[in-house]
Design a protein around this motif. Sequence first.
Motif, PDB file in Angstrom:
ATOM      1  N   LEU A   1     110.022 -50.224  25.651  1.00 16.48           N
ATOM      2  CA  LEU A   1     110.658 -49.997  24.771  1.00 16.48           C
ATOM      3  C   LEU A   1     111.278 -48.251  25.225  1.00 16.48           C
ATOM      4  O   LEU A   1     111.227 -47.723  25.958  1.00 16.48           O
ATOM      5  CB  LEU A   1     109.613 -49.285  23.863  1.00 16.48           C
ATOM      6  N   GLY A   2     112.954 -49.018  24.431  1.00 15.83           N
ATOM      7  CA  GLY A   2     113.876 -47.800  25.364  1.00 15.83           C
ATOM      8  C   GLY A   2     115.003 -47.983  26.023  1.00 15.83           C
ATOM      9  O   GLY A   2     115.086 -46.667  26.780  1.00 15.83           O
ATOM     10  N   ASN A   3     113.488 -48.824  27.487  1.00 15.28           N
ATOM     11  CA  ASN A   3     114.375 -48.953  28.670  1.00 15.28           C
ATOM     12  C   ASN A   3     115.242 -49.841  29.199  1.00 15.28           C
ATOM     13  O   ASN A   3     115.756 -50.897  28.860  1.00 15.28           O
ATOM     14  CB  ASN A   3     113.085 -49.581  29.129  1.00 15.28           C
ATOM     15  N   LYS A   4     116.126 -49.357  27.731  1.00 13.15           N
ATOM     16  CA  LYS A   4     117.906 -49.676  28.305  1.00 13.15           C
ATOM     17  C   LYS A   4     118.502 -50.143  29.991  1.00 13.15           C
ATOM     18  O   LYS A   4     119.429 -51.257  30.257  1.00 13.15           O
ATOM     19  CB  LYS A   4     118.937 -49.198  27.759  1.00 13.15           C
ATOM     20  N   GLU A   5     118.193 -49.434  31.260  1.00  9.52           N
ATOM     21  CA  GLU A   5     118.690 -50.303  32.320  1.00  9.52           C
ATOM     22  C   GLU A   5     117.944 -51.603  32.652  1.00  9.52           C
ATOM     23  O   GLU A   5     118.504 -52.015  33.076  1.00  9.52           O
ATOM     24  CB  GLU A   5     118.007 -48.941  33.450  1.00  9.52           C
TER      25      GLU A   5
END
Length: 252
Positions: free
Chosen positions: A68-72
């Motif tokens: 969740l929210g971990n774009k990398e």
Amino acid sequence: MTNESLFSYVIFNKEIPYNDKITLYPVTMKDVLTFQFLSQSLTVRKNSTFHEKEIIKMSYLEFLLYCLGNKELEIQYQIPGLSQYFLYAVKLLQLCCQDADIQIGQQTGQILINQECITPKIFDDLRRIIIIQNDIDFDMDEFLHHDTEQRLQKARKDLDKSESRSNIEDYIDSLVIAMNTTEDRIMNMTIRKFWRYIKRYQLRESYTIAKTGECSGMVSFKEPLKHWMTSFEEEDRYKDLKTDENSLKRKL
């Protein structure tokens, strides 16, 4: 819920009561596009796709929260939308658990369905039921290496390019004509039942053509024709693209 009781519910295309607080309903064709989009959150091959040991050790629910929210991570593994898959999964639960009160803890990410705390074990159960109940082409228990799956999918796409393909609207139109029914009735079918009707109609057409040829004496078959009303067989979607090791060695 035992596998036997789950099977009995699926057979009749009804809702599945997981417990006294959670009931899962089959998704209907009117929501098929939304369902197809959201369901990608349930079909990540976590253990074969990701290299990090900490991810492999996670439960599937822990994995979604980690993403969740971990774009990398999304960019690293080139999985568009991965950073939002947890939210997709929650929206999918809202779609499948009709009228249920579903809440998410802002700090913990804990999912509550009608005040039932969704543990990793319960989430795995719900995930499995949604996959089976809505006929998603995915086996949670199958281990298929990510690179292998990607190559097979590419081979399938290349094969599809050479064939005339139908989209979902084409299938809906065809079933309306085949069943002499209305689009409204089709849109209120469950996704699972819709595809079963499509498969059954295709089987009937193929059987009728083959049987007509056989009865005319113009065509003969080595094996008896399988009747169109017999049970569907589970098929490997990549079976025509795979070759076993011995066959490969013989070719070499």
